[in-house]
Write an enzyme that holds these catalytic residues in place. Structure first.
Site, short mmCIF file in Angstrom:
data_model
loop_
_atom_site.label_atom_id
_atom_site.label_comp_id
_atom_site.label_asym_id
_atom_site.label_seq_id
_atom_site.Cartn_x
_atom_site.Cartn_y
_atom_site.Cartn_z
N SER A 163 0.78 -1.24 0.13
CA SER A 163 -0.16 -0.04 0.18
C SER A 163 0.80 1.34 0.14
O SER A 163 0.49 2.39 -0.69
CB SER A 163 -0.98 0.06 1.20
OG SER A 163 -1.53 -0.96 1.49
N SER A 187 4.55 1.03 -0.34
CA SER A 187 6.04 0.79 -0.72
C SER A 187 5.97 0.02 -2.03
O SER A 187 4.91 -0.76 -2.46
CB SER A 187 6.72 0.10 0.00
OG SER A 187 6.22 -1.08 0.36
N LYS A 217 13.78 -0.57 -2.28
CA LYS A 217 12.31 -0.40 -1.50
C LYS A 217 12.17 0.88 -1.76
O LYS A 217 12.88 2.03 -1.07
CB LYS A 217 12.13 -1.04 -0.37
CG LYS A 217 11.16 -0.94 0.65
CD LYS A 217 10.84 -1.98 1.53
CE LYS A 217 9.48 -2.04 2.13
NZ LYS A 217 9.55 -3.15 3.01
N ALA A 220 17.37 -10.28 -3.85
CA ALA A 220 17.12 -11.67 -3.56
C ALA A 220 16.78 -12.59 -4.88
O ALA A 220 15.45 -12.02 -5.13
CB ALA A 220 16.24 -11.93 -2.38
N ASP A 231 6.44 -10.00 12.06
CA ASP A 231 5.78 -10.37 10.71
C ASP A 231 6.45 -11.62 10.10
O ASP A 231 6.35 -11.67 8.73
CB ASP A 231 5.53 -9.19 9.88
CG ASP A 231 4.47 -9.39 8.79
OD1 ASP A 231 3.74 -10.18 8.84
OD2 ASP A 231 4.52 -8.36 7.77
N1 ADE Z 1 10.90 -8.04 -2.65
C1 ADE Z 1 11.05 -7.43 -1.59
N2 ADE Z 1 12.39 -7.16 -1.19
C2 ADE Z 1 13.09 -7.85 -2.03
C3 ADE Z 1 14.40 -7.88 -2.13
N3 ADE Z 1 15.35 -7.67 -1.41
N4 ADE Z 1 14.80 -8.91 -3.37
C4 ADE Z 1 13.95 -9.21 -4.20
N5 ADE Z 1 12.82 -9.02 -4.27
C5 ADE Z 1 12.37 -8.43 -3.17
#
Ligand code: ADE
Length: 315
Positions: free
Chosen positions: A44, A46, A63, A116, A159
């Site tokens: 919502s 971010s 982010k 990630a 969470d």
């Molecule tokens: N989605 C939210 N955070 C992430 C990250 N650090 N790497 C990949 N996808 C994501």
């Protein structure tokens, strides 16, 4: 909104992301230091974007938190908590997503995070239906190691759920999304009053209890048990048609194991998904983190738990 640029983390601006702080004066990192690519996720207030650092070509997940939305939805505190938790935890444990820089412009806050590349654990389980015991314990061992370390730093995640367990290019766990975290100032994580935060299917019963409503590290331990259940069963233990029904099931420990649920995983879940927070495996003083780390799920030899599984990448 405070000043998220005022972090002591190494800046990505000097052409060496992740390197130690240089003695040269560094200018502030800014959005134009990155080429923004595809969207990795959104909420919502971010959005997470893949981004490549212009000078180095290194990839990150950035982010982006909208200041207007944070104010409108009264979530400024979430952004502050996430940044403070990451500043405290970042780069000190391989199981926690690293924040390389934080900056802002007129409209947004930006957190530059490890990318990630394998997405999150929820997507992995959905893609495969469920995970083998060998894979489930690979992820659970890393989640346990990371969350116990987070607790040792005086922070409760609050969470914990498969969506917040990210996987890097070697399928290693990186805990993410500390926006709901509780940070103690004195390292004391014993139960204390708090309001409900988190996600319905993974929330612990003590957080639903109007008379107690406490936060403690034991709530994360409950969610770790629920996360293993999800990996093996392929559906959440307390899935229901709506949040209210999930809550009713959680309060009464109304869940069951599907046929074929591995015995070692079942035993682990039954020791963590326990109504009384003080009775969960790993929770002091009745148990200890080393007892949680020493559960047979982690100590039994692989061959004796699942002889039929091939060796290879843990998916
Ligand atoms: N989605 C939210 N955070 C992430 C990250 N650090 N790497 C990949 N996808 C994501």
């Amino acid at each position: 909104l405070g000043d998220p640029t005022a972090t002591t983390l190494p800046a990505v601006a000097n052409g060496s992301p992740g390197s130690k702080v240089s003695s040269k004066p560094s200018r502030m990192v800014q959005p134009s230091d990155f080429y923004f690519g595809k969207e990795l996720g959104s909420g919502s207030w971010s959005t997470v974007m893949e981004a490549s650092h212009v000078n180095t070509g290194k990839l990150y997940a950035v982010k982006i938190l909208s200041k207007a939305q944070l104010i409108k939805l009264k979530k400024v505190k979430y952004a502050t908590i996430e940044k403070d938790a990451l500043v405290k935890l970042s780069g000190k444990h391989p199981g926690v997503v690293r924040m390389h820089a934080a900056f802002q412009d007129e409209t947004s806050l930006y957190f530059v995070l490890d990318l990630a590349t394998h997405g999150d654990l929820a997507d992995l389980v959905k893609k495969h239906g469920s995970l083998s015991l060998r894979c489930a314990r690979w992820y659970t061992a890393q989640i346990v190691d990371a969350i116990l370390w987070v607790h040792s730093k005086g922070i409760v995640h609050r969470d914990m759920k498969p969506e917040n367990v990210l996987l890097d290019d070697e399928l290693r766990v990186k805990l993410a999304d500390f926006g709901s975290a509780y940070m103690s100032t004195d390292g004391d994580l014993s139960p204390r009053a708090s309001s409900f935060v988190g996600s319905a299917a993974y929330v612990s019963p003590e957080l639903l209890d109007r008379s107690s409503k406490t936060t403690s590290s034991s709530s994360d331990i409950w969610a770790v048990g629920c996360t293993l259940y999800f990996m093996v069963a392929g559906t959440p233990a307390f899935a229901a048609i709506n949040d209210y029904q999930s809550f009713r099931k959680i309060e009464t420990l109304d869940y069951s194991f599907p046929d074929g649920f591995y015995d070692l995983a079942k035993n682990f879940v039954q020791k963590l998904v326990v109504l009384d927070p003080s009775d969960r495996l790993g929770v002091e003083p009745k148990s200890s983190p080393s007892q949680l780390r020493g559960h047979p799920l982690f100590t039994e030899p692989v061959d004796s738990v699942s002889p039929e599984e091939p060796a290879g990448m843990p998916i």
